[in-house]
Structures are given as structure tokens and as C-alpha cells.
Design a protein around this motif. Structure first.
Motif, mmCIF file in Angstrom:
data_model
loop_
_atom_site.group_PDB
_atom_site.id
_atom_site.type_symbol
_atom_site.label_atom_id
_atom_site.label_comp_id
_atom_site.label_asym_id
_atom_site.label_seq_id
_atom_site.Cartn_x
_atom_site.Cartn_y
_atom_site.Cartn_z
ATOM 1 N N ARG A 18 7.682 -14.030 -5.913
ATOM 2 C CA ARG A 18 6.667 -12.990 -5.708
ATOM 3 C C ARG A 18 6.245 -12.323 -7.016
ATOM 4 N NH1 ARG A 18 9.013 -10.080 -0.263
ATOM 5 N NH2 ARG A 18 8.245 -11.636 1.216
ATOM 6 N N SER A 19 7.183 -12.150 -7.921
ATOM 7 C CA SER A 19 6.837 -11.503 -9.187
ATOM 8 C C SER A 19 6.016 -12.420 -10.095
ATOM 9 C CB SER A 19 8.094 -11.019 -9.912
ATOM 10 O OG SER A 19 8.852 -12.114 -10.381
ATOM 11 N N LEU A 20 6.165 -13.721 -9.945
ATOM 12 C CA LEU A 20 5.440 -14.665 -10.803
ATOM 13 C C LEU A 20 4.191 -15.251 -10.154
ATOM 14 C CD1 LEU A 20 8.426 -16.584 -12.415
ATOM 15 C CD2 LEU A 20 7.127 -14.670 -13.331
ATOM 16 N N LYS A 21 4.004 -14.998 -8.874
ATOM 17 C CA LYS A 21 2.859 -15.569 -8.158
ATOM 18 C C LYS A 21 1.510 -15.239 -8.811
ATOM 19 C CE LYS A 21 0.869 -16.133 -3.610
ATOM 20 N NZ LYS A 21 0.853 -15.694 -2.227
ATOM 21 N N PRO A 22 1.275 -14.013 -9.292
ATOM 22 C CA PRO A 22 -0.012 -13.737 -9.959
ATOM 23 C C PRO A 22 -0.262 -14.631 -11.185
ATOM 24 C CG PRO A 22 1.092 -11.689 -9.416
ATOM 25 C CD PRO A 22 2.075 -12.791 -9.150
ATOM 26 N N GLU A 23 0.799 -15.022 -11.860
ATOM 27 C CA GLU A 23 0.651 -15.894 -13.028
ATOM 28 C C GLU A 23 0.180 -17.289 -12.628
ATOM 29 O OE1 GLU A 23 0.918 -14.785 -16.107
ATOM 30 O OE2 GLU A 23 1.452 -12.823 -15.329
ATOM 31 N N GLN A 27 -4.939 -20.118 -14.591
ATOM 32 C CA GLN A 27 -4.562 -21.260 -15.403
ATOM 33 C C GLN A 27 -4.860 -20.954 -16.866
ATOM 34 O OE1 GLN A 27 -6.255 -24.874 -13.976
ATOM 35 N NE2 GLN A 27 -5.478 -26.086 -15.642
ATOM 36 N N VAL A 28 -3.845 -21.044 -17.711
ATOM 37 C CA VAL A 28 -3.987 -20.700 -19.125
ATOM 38 C C VAL A 28 -4.682 -21.820 -19.896
ATOM 39 C CG1 VAL A 28 -2.734 -20.122 -21.229
ATOM 40 C CG2 VAL A 28 -1.970 -19.202 -19.040
ATOM 41 N N THR A 29 -4.341 -23.038 -19.570
ATOM 42 C CA THR A 29 -4.900 -24.184 -20.275
ATOM 43 C C THR A 29 -5.260 -25.287 -19.285
ATOM 44 O OG1 THR A 29 -4.489 -25.858 -21.975
ATOM 45 C CG2 THR A 29 -2.595 -25.117 -20.725
ATOM 46 N N GLU A 30 -6.195 -26.100 -19.653
ATOM 47 C CA GLU A 30 -6.573 -27.225 -18.805
ATOM 48 C C GLU A 30 -5.675 -28.430 -19.049
ATOM 49 O OE1 GLU A 30 -10.701 -28.054 -19.227
ATOM 50 O OE2 GLU A 30 -11.293 -26.014 -18.693
ATOM 51 N N VAL A 34 0.858 -25.746 -13.227
ATOM 52 C CA VAL A 34 2.160 -25.275 -12.756
ATOM 53 C C VAL A 34 2.111 -25.083 -11.245
ATOM 54 C CG1 VAL A 34 3.870 -23.434 -12.937
ATOM 55 C CG2 VAL A 34 2.532 -24.090 -14.943
ATOM 56 N N TYR A 35 3.123 -25.587 -10.578
ATOM 57 C CA TYR A 35 3.264 -25.424 -9.132
ATOM 58 C C TYR A 35 4.642 -24.833 -8.863
ATOM 59 C CZ TYR A 35 -0.502 -28.784 -9.449
ATOM 60 O OH TYR A 35 -1.666 -29.414 -9.783
ATOM 61 N N MET A 36 4.685 -23.846 -7.999
ATOM 62 C CA MET A 36 5.948 -23.199 -7.672
ATOM 63 C C MET A 36 5.964 -22.881 -6.188
ATOM 64 S SD MET A 36 7.639 -19.675 -9.173
ATOM 65 C CE MET A 36 6.993 -19.985 -10.769
ATOM 66 N N SER A 57 5.031 -26.303 -24.487
ATOM 67 C CA SER A 57 4.539 -24.933 -24.472
ATOM 68 C C SER A 57 4.623 -24.328 -23.070
ATOM 69 C CB SER A 57 3.098 -24.909 -24.976
ATOM 70 O OG SER A 57 2.553 -23.631 -24.833
ATOM 71 N N THR A 58 4.192 -25.073 -22.086
ATOM 72 C CA THR A 58 4.206 -24.577 -20.708
ATOM 73 C C THR A 58 5.635 -24.399 -20.212
ATOM 74 O OG1 THR A 58 2.102 -25.692 -20.324
ATOM 75 C CG2 THR A 58 3.323 -24.977 -18.374
ATOM 76 N N LEU A 59 6.501 -25.343 -20.535
ATOM 77 C CA LEU A 59 7.914 -25.208 -20.152
ATOM 78 C C LEU A 59 8.543 -23.968 -20.768
ATOM 79 C CD1 LEU A 59 9.324 -28.836 -20.367
ATOM 80 C CD2 LEU A 59 9.309 -27.355 -18.360
ATOM 81 N N ASN A 60 8.322 -23.762 -22.057
ATOM 82 C CA ASN A 60 8.877 -22.578 -22.725
ATOM 83 C C ASN A 60 8.403 -21.297 -22.046
ATOM 84 O OD1 ASN A 60 10.332 -23.993 -24.632
ATOM 85 N ND2 ASN A 60 8.719 -23.900 -26.175
ATOM 86 N N THR A 61 7.123 -21.240 -21.752
ATOM 87 C CA THR A 61 6.561 -20.046 -21.116
ATOM 88 C C THR A 61 7.179 -19.805 -19.750
ATOM 89 O OG1 THR A 61 4.472 -20.296 -22.297
ATOM 90 C CG2 THR A 61 4.431 -19.005 -20.247
#
Length: 77
Positions: A18-23, A27-30, A34-36, A57-61
């Protein structure tokens, strides 16, 4: 296409989701996506990327976001 999947088993899975759903909605990059989702006390994360640099980069984030959300959820209990 590169794909990386992670499974996190934690009683705080729903709170983290729930806390990460807005993220997830922006989409930051094309170059990656990310799917959760969450089921019971398990959080599932899947990252798809066109290239290795975008994947890293996406994994680190996202791993950092999950770590911070988990630490915050632990403080609320």
C-alpha cells in the motif's frame, strides 16, 4: 527483455504494498517496468527491462524502496 522476480515473506507485506502502490502508477522510464502484488503475507516484485543498465537502476530503486517501507512498517507495530 530481461526479467527479475523477487518474493518477500513478511507480516507487513500489505502495508509495504500500500505504501509503494502510488510509485507503481508513475512510470519513470520507458526502458523498464515494475509489477507488484501481494497475497496474504507475501509481496511479489517483478521487474522487466530492455537492457542491463536500466535493470540495475530499477532494481536498486525498488529494493531500496521496499527496504525503507519495511523498516517503517516495523516501527509502526
Amino acid at each position: 527483455m530481461l526479467t527479475s522476480r523477487y518474493v518477500f515473506e513478511t507480516p507487513a507485506a500489505l502495508r509495504i504494498y500500500r505504501s509503494l502502490k502510488p510509485e507503481l502508477e508513475s512510470q519513470v522510464t520507458e526502458r523498464s517496468s515494475v509489477y507488484m502484488n501481494v497475497e496474504n503475507s507475501t509481496l511479489y516484485l517483478e521487474i522487466r527491462s530492455d537492457d542491463l543498465v536500466a535493470m540495475r537502476s530499477t532494481l536498486n530503486t525498488w529494493l531500496r524502496l521496499i527496504q525503507v517501507a519495511s523498516e517503517t512498517a516495523d516501527c509502526l507495530v
